[in-house]
Design an enzyme around this catalytic site. Structure first.
Site, mmCIF file in Angstrom:
data_model
loop_
_atom_site.group_PDB
_atom_site.id
_atom_site.type_symbol
_atom_site.label_atom_id
_atom_site.label_comp_id
_atom_site.label_asym_id
_atom_site.label_seq_id
_atom_site.Cartn_x
_atom_site.Cartn_y
_atom_site.Cartn_z
ATOM 1 N N ASP A 191 -2.858 -0.366 -0.805
ATOM 2 C CA ASP A 191 -1.549 0.172 -0.446
ATOM 3 C C ASP A 191 -1.677 1.331 0.544
ATOM 4 O O ASP A 191 -2.585 2.155 0.450
ATOM 5 C CB ASP A 191 -0.847 0.663 -1.720
ATOM 6 C CG ASP A 191 0.557 1.180 -1.455
ATOM 7 O OD1 ASP A 191 1.419 0.364 -1.099
ATOM 8 O OD2 ASP A 191 0.779 2.398 -1.610
ATOM 9 N N GLU A 238 -2.553 -2.666 3.717
ATOM 10 C CA GLU A 238 -1.178 -2.548 4.211
ATOM 11 C C GLU A 238 -1.129 -1.425 5.245
ATOM 12 O O GLU A 238 -0.915 -0.266 4.917
ATOM 13 C CB GLU A 238 -0.216 -2.237 3.052
ATOM 14 C CG GLU A 238 1.234 -2.109 3.498
ATOM 15 C CD GLU A 238 2.057 -1.173 2.618
ATOM 16 O OE1 GLU A 238 3.278 -1.336 2.573
ATOM 17 O OE2 GLU A 238 1.474 -0.258 1.981
ATOM 18 N N ASP A 263 8.669 -5.045 -0.561
ATOM 19 C CA ASP A 263 9.326 -3.957 0.157
ATOM 20 C C ASP A 263 10.405 -4.470 1.094
ATOM 21 O O ASP A 263 11.520 -3.945 1.129
ATOM 22 C CB ASP A 263 8.300 -3.161 0.977
ATOM 23 C CG ASP A 263 7.465 -2.225 0.116
ATOM 24 O OD1 ASP A 263 8.022 -1.649 -0.836
ATOM 25 O OD2 ASP A 263 6.268 -2.074 0.394
#
Length: 904
Positions: free
Chosen positions: A683, A708, A791
């Site tokens: 992340d 990410e 998201d």
């Protein structure tokens, strides 16, 4: 900060002073300007064939001989002009103004006087908010073209001011708000999309306070109030009722921060900014013979500004070994460590640039050198020393490419590098590519170019060869970014028949993975998500998925798991640690690998320090504030500066600390061994250097890893630019920093697909070189393609894929190279059958992360391509049928504006 003076670089127009911005109400005639040419005109060698005269005497034909002393013409035996691309520092201003528009309506304007593609990364702070200092503003406050970033910030492109004329440059953005809102401050930083650089105020966020009690701190803008404005501006008295809270044990209400009795004042402030802009100068070198002595006369001329030092030597038998020549030496020359000479070039008569003349003995075969500028920057020849051939290798007017073929092992293509580059976070960029490595790559390629030779090698030998090529490619990416290796048709044919090894190297899988994101934003609400997935294990396997990405498993302040607290506590809102182990075991039984969502950029603290700041951690990893980066003002860390962008909602972990890295490597190893994870989804990797990721990958040895790396694409006046190379370059640079040990989500491809489908602009799906325009077009084996995730879609919907066109997106990513990822919500929807069919075609035709794309059409209303000569596809309302002259095709699936065929 030292800067390069803005002197003329031949025709580089930087003579005008930095414009002074007039802080007046009217904007009609603001002289925001910075005119410059991005490239200087090339110099023309002033040493023409008739300009160098023969020396009157032999004694004059020495290293100190000037051009005027040579009396007779000599023949040019070598000449070449080199480009000198570099970065020049220019100064400008960030301008911030707050003024009243009408009544309670106010406007904040942020501008920049330097050219570029500027984006304002901003958020707000609400009255009474004791948590994160950044929150997203209300929708009515967001200017057109704004894009939400996670749930805490907005990115808005700056537009060229309508008041700027001609080439005068001011980019600005206006944020309108009502002073009666409960917003206490506006926070922002400025981002240059072209360079990927971020600009802060004294190392911290800019803060524009809208209430008096926030007017402190070095990074606060607007403390001068009305004093900086000419004329009168009425004060605005903000009235409102103060929210009340009951103090513990008293029963009486105590006031909290409020807008009541606050004065909102207009202001104007400027902050200096320095940006590096690309410029291109020239270097002209020629070689002549002195007829009287048969010595070599080497002339060097450049239009570089300022002092230029030639760091040089000579070569005799070995063209790669520098030697110090015998005296006499040119003026302003000194010996450097008995290995080289340093000569300061003489300023030219017109003041533009410098020159030098060197007389070398006939037995000298080469003249190698590099350039040193007065700001201690070094320029070389695309990663190599400049090498000028002399006796035995003369090539009149020959190109450096031809000469270096004989002298140097390889002409490297890539960015110019300093001799002493910054050591911080640069390990992956500073590894030199030696002759031995290049030779080894050639040997490896030769070894696999023959199908017969390849099949005679053992599986282990094949794996070793491919591992070496992967590692060398990752190491050399920064140098070879713009070049490509061309294999013979026989070699390509040999590759087509190769079955890739089961595992190429740690973190990259086999190349045939199909990833399922196994949750959405609401999955935590049932409290038993692991058990719900348990019921779908067989179905996901039958659909063809090989890898599943599970949600963050740790205890978390937020129920979704992205605000981790105790990393070793795996009892979360998704289920218990035992349930997690059970579902992982079930996926393994059907051959599906499991990725854990590892949130290691930030961590929520267990207690406060002596200043009342949450930065003391508990549990098994009981870190203190040394584990928090020092440049995040919200959490008062005592670590080093962050190696990336700060995540403002929680303490950002300082990965440069050895004890932090050791603890995280131990934790990842525990997740692998005891819990059963096969790899990682990492992340917010934009927050820390990719080299740390390489360390974690090397330690935990995951089957597959993906980061990410998320930032905004490039827009002009709210419209997405066609060229998104800068955006995908930033993602590729992060992958390269990991040593190629992890992939990254192809955010570039997702963004381009949005514009393609929303505006019917399918021409965007081919870049200027005829390749896919995302990361998948540059480094497909490390690109994880997707169209939606928790998201962007689900109930968050921060960047939702164009509605009703999801299957066009899946028809693209499931037929193209890269590793495709499918979102859980789409799998268990009306799209299930179509997605399953596309996965079947991909598996049946063995399309993989390195498959070759041949784009047939990229027009307004249709995009079509053939992949590996095995699968043909088209998306868009336009017509396309695959050619049938040499191949027969069968329609595998068609749907709303898409078709996919497979070769018979």
């Amino acid at each position: 900060m030292s800067t390069i003076a803005a002197e003329p670089l031949l025709h580089l127009a930087l003579r005008q002073p930095t414009p002074k911005i007039q802080p007046i109400k009217s904007r009609k005639n603001l002289p925001f300007s910075l005119n410059f040419s991005s490239r200087a005109s090339k110099i023309r060698g002033s040493f023409s064939s008739n300009s160098i005269q023969k020396s009157v005497s032999v004694a004059h034909c020495t290293a100190t001989t000037t051009l005027a002393q040579i009396s007779e013409p000599t023949e040019v035996v070598y000449s070449e002009e080199f480009e000198l691309p570099r970065l020049n520092k220019v100064e400008g201003k960030i301008c911030v103004r707050l003024d009243q528009k009408d009544g309670d309506d106010w406007q904040l304007t942020v501008g920049c006087t330097l050219p570029g593609k500027w984006v304002l990364h901003w958020g707000v702070h609400y009255v009474g908010d004791v948590g994160s200092e950044w929150d997203q503003p209300p929708n009515e406050m967001r200017p057109p073209g704004s894009v939400a970033i996670k749930d805490y910030a907005i990115e808005t492109p700056l537009k060229q001011s309508s008041s700027s004329e001609g080439e005068d440059c001011l980019h600005e953005v206006n944020i309108n708000f009502n002073c009666n809102s409960n917003i206490a401050a506006i926070n922002f930083v400025l981002k240059d999309e072209e360079a990927g650089s971020w600009y802060q105020h004294k190392g911290r966020d800019f803060v524009v306070p809208l209430v008096d009690n926030l007017r402190d701190g070095d990074n606060v803008i607007g403390k001068k109030g009305l004093s900086s404005w000419p004329g009168n501006l009425s004060h605005m008295l903000l009235e409102g009722e103060a929210p009340q809270s009951v103090a513990e044990g008293s029963g009486e209400a105590s006031p909290e921060p409020t807008l009541a009795n606050r004065l909102l004042e207009g202001f104007y402030e400027e902050q200096p900014i320095v940006k590096e802009v690309p410029v291109c100068n020239s270097l002209f070198v020629s070689v002549r013979k002195c007829p009287e002595t048969d010595k070599n006369l080497v002339s060097v001329e450049t239009d570089l500004p300022g002092d230029v030092v030639l760091h040089w030597g000579v070569c005799r038998d070995n063209p790669k070994e520098w030697e110090v020549p015998a005296a006499p030496h040119p003026p302003n020359t000194e010996v450097f460590k008995n290995k080289a000479m340093r000569t300061k070039l003489q300023t030219k008569e017109d003041g533009f640039g410098s020159k030098g003349l060197f007389t070398l003995d006939n037995e000298i075969t080469g003249f190698p050198f590099v350039l040193k500028l007065n700001d201690d920057k070094w320029l070389n020849n695309r990663g190599n020393d400049y090498f000028i051939p002399l006796s035995g290798t003369h090539n009149k007017g020959g190109s450096s490419a031809e000469i270096e073929k004989n002298v140097s092992s390889e002409v490297l293509s890539g960015p110019i590098r300093d001799e002493n580059p910054p050591v911080e976070n640069q390990e992956a960029h500073t590894t030199p590519f030696t002759d031995d490595i290049i030779k080894e790559i050639r040997n490896l390629v030769t070894g696999i170019s023959s199908e017969t030779k390849w099949k005679t090698k053992s599986k282990e030998a094949q794996e070793d060869i491919l591992q070496e090529i992967e590692k060398l490619a990752a190491e050399a990416y920064g140098i070879f970014r713009s070049s490509s290796m061309t294999l013979s048709e026989e070699a390509v044919a040999g590759f087509e028949e190769i079955e890739l090894p089961v595992e190429i190297c740690s973190g990259t899988g086999t190349g045939f993975e199909i990833l399922c994101q196994g949750f959405n934003w609401e999955s935590h609400k049932s409290g038993r998500w692991y058990m719900e997935l348990q019921d779908k294990v067989s179905e996901l396997s039958s659909l063809g998925f090989t890898v599943i990405w599970l949600p963050p498993p740790t205890e978390s302040v937020s129920p979704e798991g992205y605000m981790p607290k105790d990393l070793y506590n795996l009892n979360s809102r998704y289920g218990t640690v035992d349930e997690l182990k059970t579902v992982i075991k079930s996926f393994h039984q059907v051959g599906i690998k499991v990725l854990g969502d590892a949130v290691i950029n930030h961590r929520c603290a267990h207690s406060k320090n002596q200043n009342g700041v949450w930065n003391i951690f508990g549990g098994r990893l009981n870190w203190d504030d040394r584990a928090v980066v020092a440049d995040d003002p919200h959490f008062q860390g005592r670590g080093n500066k962050s190696s990336g962008d700060n995540f403002h909602a929680a303490p950002n972990i300082d990965h440069s600390q050895e004890f932090v890295r050791n603890d995280l490597k131990e934790w990842l190893g525990w997740l692998r061994k005891d819990i059963g994870y096969d790899g990682w989804r990492l992340d917010f990797v934009r927050g820390f250097w990719g080299g740390y990721v390489k360390d974690y990958i090397d330690s935990s040895k995951p089957y597959f890893a993906v980061g990410e790396f998320w930032d905004s694409l490039s827009y002009t006046y709210g419209e997405m630019d066609y060229n998104q190379d800068a955006h995908r370059q930033r993602i590729v640079d992060w992958i390269n920093a990991t040593g190629g040990s992890a992939g990254a989500f192809d955010v570039t491809t997702k963004g381009i697909l949005h514009s393609v489908l929303e505006r019917c602009e399918y021409w965007r799906l081919s870049d200027p070189k005829g390749k896919p325009p995302g990361v998948v077009g540059w480094w497909p084996s490390r690109a994880v393609t997707f169209i939606e995730n928790h998201d962007t879609g689900s109930t968050q919907g921060h960047w939702r894929f164009p509605g009703g066109k999801e299957m066009q997106g899946y028809a693209y990513i499931l037929t193209h190279p890269g590793t495709p990822a499918v979102f859980y919500d789409h799998i268990f929807s009306n799209y299930k059958h179509e997605i399953s069919t596309l996965i079947s075609v991909r598996n049946r035709k063995k399309i993989n992360c390195r498959s070759i794309v041949n784009i047939h059409k990229a027009e307004r209303d249709v995009y079509a391509a053939i992949i590996d000569d095995k699968v043909a596809m088209k998306i868009g309302p336009g017509h396309y049928e695959p050619p049938s002259e040499s191949q027969q095709w069968s329609l595998a699936i068609e749907g709303n504006d898409y078709k996919v065929w497979e070769a018979l």
